[in-house]
Design an enzyme around this catalytic site. Structure first.
Site, PDB file in Angstrom:
ATOM      1  N   ASP A 161       4.158  13.214  35.273  1.00 46.03           N
ATOM      2  CA  ASP A 161       3.687  14.517  35.664  1.00 46.03           C
ATOM      3  C   ASP A 161       3.187  14.477  37.264  1.00 46.03           C
ATOM      4  OD1 ASP A 161       2.438  17.033  35.487  1.00 46.03           O
ATOM      5  OD2 ASP A 161       1.016  16.503  33.729  1.00 46.03           O
ATOM      6  N   GLU A 193       8.534  16.060  36.392  1.00 46.36           N
ATOM      7  CA  GLU A 193       8.007  17.352  36.438  1.00 46.36           C
ATOM      8  C   GLU A 193       8.276  17.658  38.043  1.00 46.36           C
ATOM      9  OE1 GLU A 193       4.622  19.111  34.538  1.00 46.36           O
ATOM     10  OE2 GLU A 193       4.767  17.579  32.938  1.00 46.36           O
ATOM     11  N   TRP A 194       9.183  16.849  38.877  1.00 53.29           N
ATOM     12  CA  TRP A 194       9.639  17.113  40.242  1.00 53.29           C
ATOM     13  C   TRP A 194       9.808  18.539  40.537  1.00 53.29           C
ATOM     14  CZ3 TRP A 194      13.541  13.373  42.489  1.00 53.29           C
ATOM     15  CH2 TRP A 194      14.103  13.483  43.573  1.00 53.29           C
ATOM     16  N   PRO A 195      10.630  19.280  39.809  1.00 57.83           N
ATOM     17  CA  PRO A 195      10.847  20.680  40.425  1.00 57.83           C
ATOM     18  C   PRO A 195       9.543  21.442  40.329  1.00 57.83           C
ATOM     19  CG  PRO A 195      12.536  20.102  38.785  1.00 57.83           C
ATOM     20  CD  PRO A 195      11.563  18.866  38.960  1.00 57.83           C
ATOM     21  N   LEU A 196       9.216  21.495  39.344  1.00 59.84           N
ATOM     22  CA  LEU A 196       7.969  22.373  38.752  1.00 59.84           C
ATOM     23  C   LEU A 196       6.982  22.137  39.971  1.00 59.84           C
ATOM     24  CD1 LEU A 196       5.778  23.934  37.214  1.00 59.84           C
ATOM     25  CD2 LEU A 196       5.348  22.052  35.899  1.00 59.84           C
ATOM     26  N   TYR A 197       6.824  21.120  40.351  1.00 57.02           N
ATOM     27  CA  TYR A 197       5.650  20.882  41.545  1.00 57.02           C
ATOM     28  C   TYR A 197       6.109  21.209  42.785  1.00 57.02           C
ATOM     29  CZ  TYR A 197       2.457  19.276  38.083  1.00 57.02           C
ATOM     30  OH  TYR A 197       1.543  19.404  36.962  1.00 57.02           O
ATOM     31  N   ASP A 221       3.890  25.235  31.948  1.00 55.25           N
ATOM     32  CA  ASP A 221       3.659  24.703  30.520  1.00 55.25           C
ATOM     33  C   ASP A 221       4.023  25.903  29.505  1.00 55.25           C
ATOM     34  OD1 ASP A 221       2.775  22.651  32.233  1.00 55.25           O
ATOM     35  OD2 ASP A 221       0.797  22.414  30.998  1.00 55.25           O
TER      36      ASP A 221
HETATM   37  C1  GLA Z   1       0.650  19.216  32.831  1.00 54.26           C
HETATM   38  C2  GLA Z   1       2.063  19.209  32.297  1.00 54.26           C
HETATM   39  C3  GLA Z   1       1.762  19.500  30.583  1.00 54.26           C
HETATM   40  C4  GLA Z   1       0.820  18.165  30.122  1.00 54.26           C
HETATM   41  C5  GLA Z   1      -0.630  18.502  31.163  1.00 54.26           C
HETATM   42  C6  GLA Z   1      -1.473  17.048  30.711  1.00 54.26           C
HETATM   43  O1  GLA Z   1      -0.096  20.563  32.966  1.00 54.26           O
HETATM   44  O2  GLA Z   1       2.907  20.264  32.834  1.00 54.26           O
HETATM   45  O3  GLA Z   1       3.107  19.391  30.082  1.00 54.26           O
HETATM   46  O4  GLA Z   1       1.525  17.050  30.321  1.00 54.26           O
HETATM   47  O5  GLA Z   1      -0.226  18.458  32.264  1.00 54.26           O
HETATM   48  O6  GLA Z   1      -2.724  17.145  31.426  1.00 54.26           O
END
Ligand code: GLA
Length: 427
Positions: A161, A193-197, A221
């Protein structure tokens, strides 16, 4: 990164490769399939009053048992994945992460052994920053230690994450953890989750992401609601020109978990999620309670024809090619094409939709064999391009088909033609 096993496999198979090279760990040659606790079980750590649903070793062991007994494993679901809230709030004397001793009395290594004894694989969760999103210890400053700990525990997948790190350091952090995992010598599937952030500060470099990650989250999410599914699809379609070329064997766009079998989606909406996740070549990570799931949802999640579209060996992600009744198309191995028609209007009854409005239908001149998979399985048989086939699509539902031309070469005529593909992307 040197041309590795993956490049070789693809060359041997004579398949088309996406432009960028994939992470060379031999994993995720097809989208990952399994179960992940987050959407359904979130951060429930209250094992005293809610032992059935709290994040504990028992939850994963029970899920693994059901996966074997109830046909999930046979259908292809392989990874049992832990998300946030598993660790103790402090590291051990050697600086290593440790599982919460009350909720995981056997520890993660023992849990991995149990999961492996069932012929399944174990996934774990950590964070590139100072803390996880739920406030547990993050891996910043400990990438090598944590990678080694996960390898020592025999963990098979890491979801990494991106909370609690300066966004300008995101790329570097994800690359460092990828290198640390590689250094352990154990193949650990790396879910990023590199691109999301990174999107909030700049357009991520998908060529680099594909080189370092096996799949990557781009968008928010998933929640157990139709509005959440719609927003993920909308984001994906509106960014397809950027993200679709990055997907292929070894690396996939991850639109987040399947929430089928929970509370928020009607059956038609569950069919839409399953169909579109197949078209998007998405990891199929269910977040539901497999111990208690309704038979219709189970049948949908285990539908072999939809899973085959998702796992198609050509490994090309599909695109939205028409808006209105949304049409999504995905080229499949063997000159076949998957077509999903989703009707977004939330008013009235089923809509009639002429197949001639699907751009890819042109490959069916003179004839195609047509199979309808959703909303019900129906062999529609040999259909001529000239004669109009009219389909029915339920509100918020999806009609999913495969078409197989009876002569001609789909890839040559349609998808292998760059200009044709570009035309589709801008549609
Ligand atoms: C972020 C991630 C979710 C999950 C939660 C856990 O929001 O994007 O998929 O892993 O953290 O805290």
């Amino acid at each position: 990164m040197e041309t590795g096993r993956l490049g070789l496999v693809l060359a041997v198979m004579g398949l088309m490769c996406p432009a960028a090279e994939a992470l060379d760990n031999g994993l995720a040659l097809k989208p990952t399939m399994g179960w992940l606790h987050w959407e359904r079980f979130t951060c429930n750590t209250d094992c005293d009053t809610d032992p059935t649903n709290c994040i504990s070793e028992r939850l994963y062991m029970q899920m693994a048992d059901v996966m074997v007994k109830e046909g999930w494993k046979e259908a292809g679901y392989e990874y049992v994945c832990i998300d946030d809230c598993w660790p103790s709030h402090s590291r051990d004397a050697q600086g290593r992460l440790q599982a919460d001793p009350n909720r995981f009395p056997g520890g993660i290594k023992k849990l991995a052994d149990y999961i492996h004894s069932k012929g399944l694989k174990l996934g774990i969760y950590a964070d590139v920053g100072k803390n996880t999103c739920a406030g547990y210890p993050g891996s910043l400053g400990y990438y090598e230690t944590d990678a080694q700990t996960f390898a020592d525990w025999d963990v098979d997948l890491l979801k990494f994450d991106g909370c609690f790190l300066d966004r300008s350091l995101i790329a570097e952090g994800y690359m460092s953890m990828s290198k640390a995992l590689n250094k352990t010598g154990k193949s650990i599937l790396y879910s990023c989750e590199w691109p999301l952030y990174e999107w909030p500060i700049k357009q991520p470099n998908y060529t680099a992401i594909r080189e370092y990650c096996n799949h990557w989250r781009n968008f928010q999410d998933v929640f157990d609601s139709w509005s959440s599914i719609k927003s993920i699809l909308e984001w994906t379609a509106s960014h397809q020109k950027i993200i679709v070329p990055a997907a292929g064997p070894g690396g996939w766009n991850d639109p987040d978990m399947l929430v089928i079998g929970n509370f928020g989606l009607s059956h038609d909406q569950q069919q839409s999620q399953m169909a579109l996740w197949a078209i998007m070549a998405a990891p199929l990570l269910m977040s539901n309670d497999l111990r208690d799931i309704c038979p219709r949802s189970k049948e949908l999640l285990q539908n072999r024809m939809i899973i085959a579209i998702n796992q198609d060996p050509l490994g090309r992600q599909g695109l939205r090619t028409v808006m209105d009744c949304d049409v999504w198309e995905r080229p499949l191995f063997g000159n076949r094409l998957a077509i999903a028609i989703m009707y977004k209007q939330e008013l009235g009854g089923p809509r009639r939709f002429p197949i001639s409005a699907v751009p890819g239908w042109k490959i069916c001149a003179p004839q195609c064999n047509v199979t309808q998979i959703l909303p019900q399985y129906k062999e529609l048989g040999v259909q001529s391009h000239q004669k109009e086939l009219v389909l029915s699509v339920n509100p918020t539902g999806t009609t999913l088909l495969t078409v197989t031309p009876l002569s001609g070469d789909l890839r040559k005529q349609h998808w292998n033609d760059t200009s044709a593909q570009k035309k589709h992307i801008v549609l």
